[in-house]
Design a protein around this motif. Structure first.
Motif, short mmCIF file in Angstrom:
data_model
loop_
_atom_site.label_atom_id
_atom_site.label_comp_id
_atom_site.label_asym_id
_atom_site.label_seq_id
_atom_site.Cartn_x
_atom_site.Cartn_y
_atom_site.Cartn_z
N GLU A 97 0.82 -1.21 0.00
CA GLU A 97 0.00 0.00 0.00
C GLU A 97 0.86 1.26 0.00
OE1 GLU A 97 -2.87 0.07 3.19
OE2 GLU A 97 -3.91 -1.66 2.34
N LYS A 98 1.90 1.24 0.85
CA LYS A 98 2.78 2.41 0.95
C LYS A 98 3.50 2.67 -0.38
CE LYS A 98 5.68 3.58 4.49
NZ LYS A 98 6.54 3.28 5.66
N ASP A 99 4.01 1.58 -0.94
CA ASP A 99 4.73 1.67 -2.20
C ASP A 99 3.80 2.18 -3.31
OD1 ASP A 99 6.83 0.90 -4.22
OD2 ASP A 99 5.20 -0.45 -4.80
N ALA A 100 2.53 1.71 -3.29
CA ALA A 100 1.58 2.13 -4.31
C ALA A 100 1.29 3.63 -4.18
CB ALA A 100 0.28 1.33 -4.18
N ARG A 101 1.02 4.06 -2.95
CA ARG A 101 0.70 5.48 -2.72
C ARG A 101 1.82 6.38 -3.16
NH1 ARG A 101 -2.28 4.28 1.91
NH2 ARG A 101 -0.38 4.33 3.15
N ALA A 102 3.07 5.94 -2.88
CA ALA A 102 4.24 6.74 -3.25
C ALA A 102 4.30 6.94 -4.77
CB ALA A 102 5.51 6.07 -2.74
N ARG A 103 3.67 6.01 -5.51
CA ARG A 103 3.69 6.10 -6.97
C ARG A 103 2.36 6.58 -7.54
NH1 ARG A 103 4.60 1.16 -9.35
NH2 ARG A 103 3.96 0.03 -7.51
N GLY A 104 1.50 7.12 -6.64
CA GLY A 104 0.23 7.69 -7.10
C GLY A 104 -0.81 6.64 -7.47
N LEU A 105 -0.64 5.40 -6.97
CA LEU A 105 -1.60 4.35 -7.27
C LEU A 105 -2.40 3.99 -6.02
CD1 LEU A 105 0.66 1.95 -9.37
CD2 LEU A 105 -1.08 3.53 -10.23
N ASP A 106 -3.54 3.35 -6.23
CA ASP A 106 -4.37 2.88 -5.12
C ASP A 106 -4.49 1.36 -5.16
OD1 ASP A 106 -5.26 5.26 -3.86
OD2 ASP A 106 -6.56 5.64 -5.61
N VAL A 107 -4.78 0.79 -4.01
CA VAL A 107 -5.20 -0.60 -4.00
C VAL A 107 -6.66 -0.62 -4.46
CG1 VAL A 107 -5.66 -2.62 -2.57
CG2 VAL A 107 -3.61 -1.25 -2.15
N VAL A 108 -6.92 -1.22 -5.62
CA VAL A 108 -8.30 -1.25 -6.12
C VAL A 108 -8.97 -2.60 -5.86
CG1 VAL A 108 -7.98 0.55 -7.86
CG2 VAL A 108 -7.61 -1.85 -8.49
#
Ligand code: ZN
Length: 157
Positions: free
Chosen positions: A85-96
């Motif tokens: 989740e953290k890694d995704a947020r850092a790249r502007g992505l969400d857990v969908v």
């Protein structure tokens, strides 16, 4: 609600499900949600923590650990989940959403799946028959948590 899925992501889920057969595989789906449309951009395969029954049982106890194993249950390590989740947020992505496989069972959510699901996420299920990936479906939990509704999957290239 619809989930947009590219061929390479469908392929990544299929391959993971075959690799982990006869166990359930699981992973996280990353992307961008825009209104009723979710665009999937990344598939993140994760280990099924049910392979480590002692640890898994501590985190989320099963009613019947003798009958419920990695072959019909999956569990994502909460620490792995946080990391993704953290890694995704850092790249502007969400857990969908999340995906998992049903070895030698139809690609429909079980009661157990429903009881452990959260609102809004897409739950992708892939059936694997004797080692071969078959149907891929997606589901969203109803607001009152009483049932899953099928979610439309849009193919993209
Ligand atoms: Zn399931």
């Amino acid at each position: 609600m619809a989930l947009e899925l590219r061929n390479e992501q469908r392929e990544a889920i299929r391959q993971h499900s075959a690799r982990d057969y006869p166990s359930e595989c699981c992973g996280v789906l990353l992307g961008e949600a825009d209104g009723d449309m979710k665009q999937l951009t990344e598939v993140v395969p994760l280990p099924n923590l049910r392979h480590d029954p002692t640890r898994a049982q501590e985190l989320l106890p099963l009613d019947d650990p003798g009958r419920e194993t990695e072959k019909n249950r999956f569990l994502i390590d909460p620490l792995e989940q946080l990391r993704v989740e953290k890694d995704a947020r850092a790249r502007g992505l969400d857990v969908v959403g999340y995906y998992h496989s049903h070895p030698d069972h139809p690609a429909r959510p079980s009661n157990y799946d429903r009881e452990h699901a959260w609102l809004r996420y897409s739950y992708v299920i892939i059936s694997v028959e004797r080692g071969s990936p078959k149907d891929l479906t997606s589901w969203v939990l109803a607001e009152d948590r009483s049932a899953f509704a099928p979610e439309q999957i849009e193919r993209a290239d």
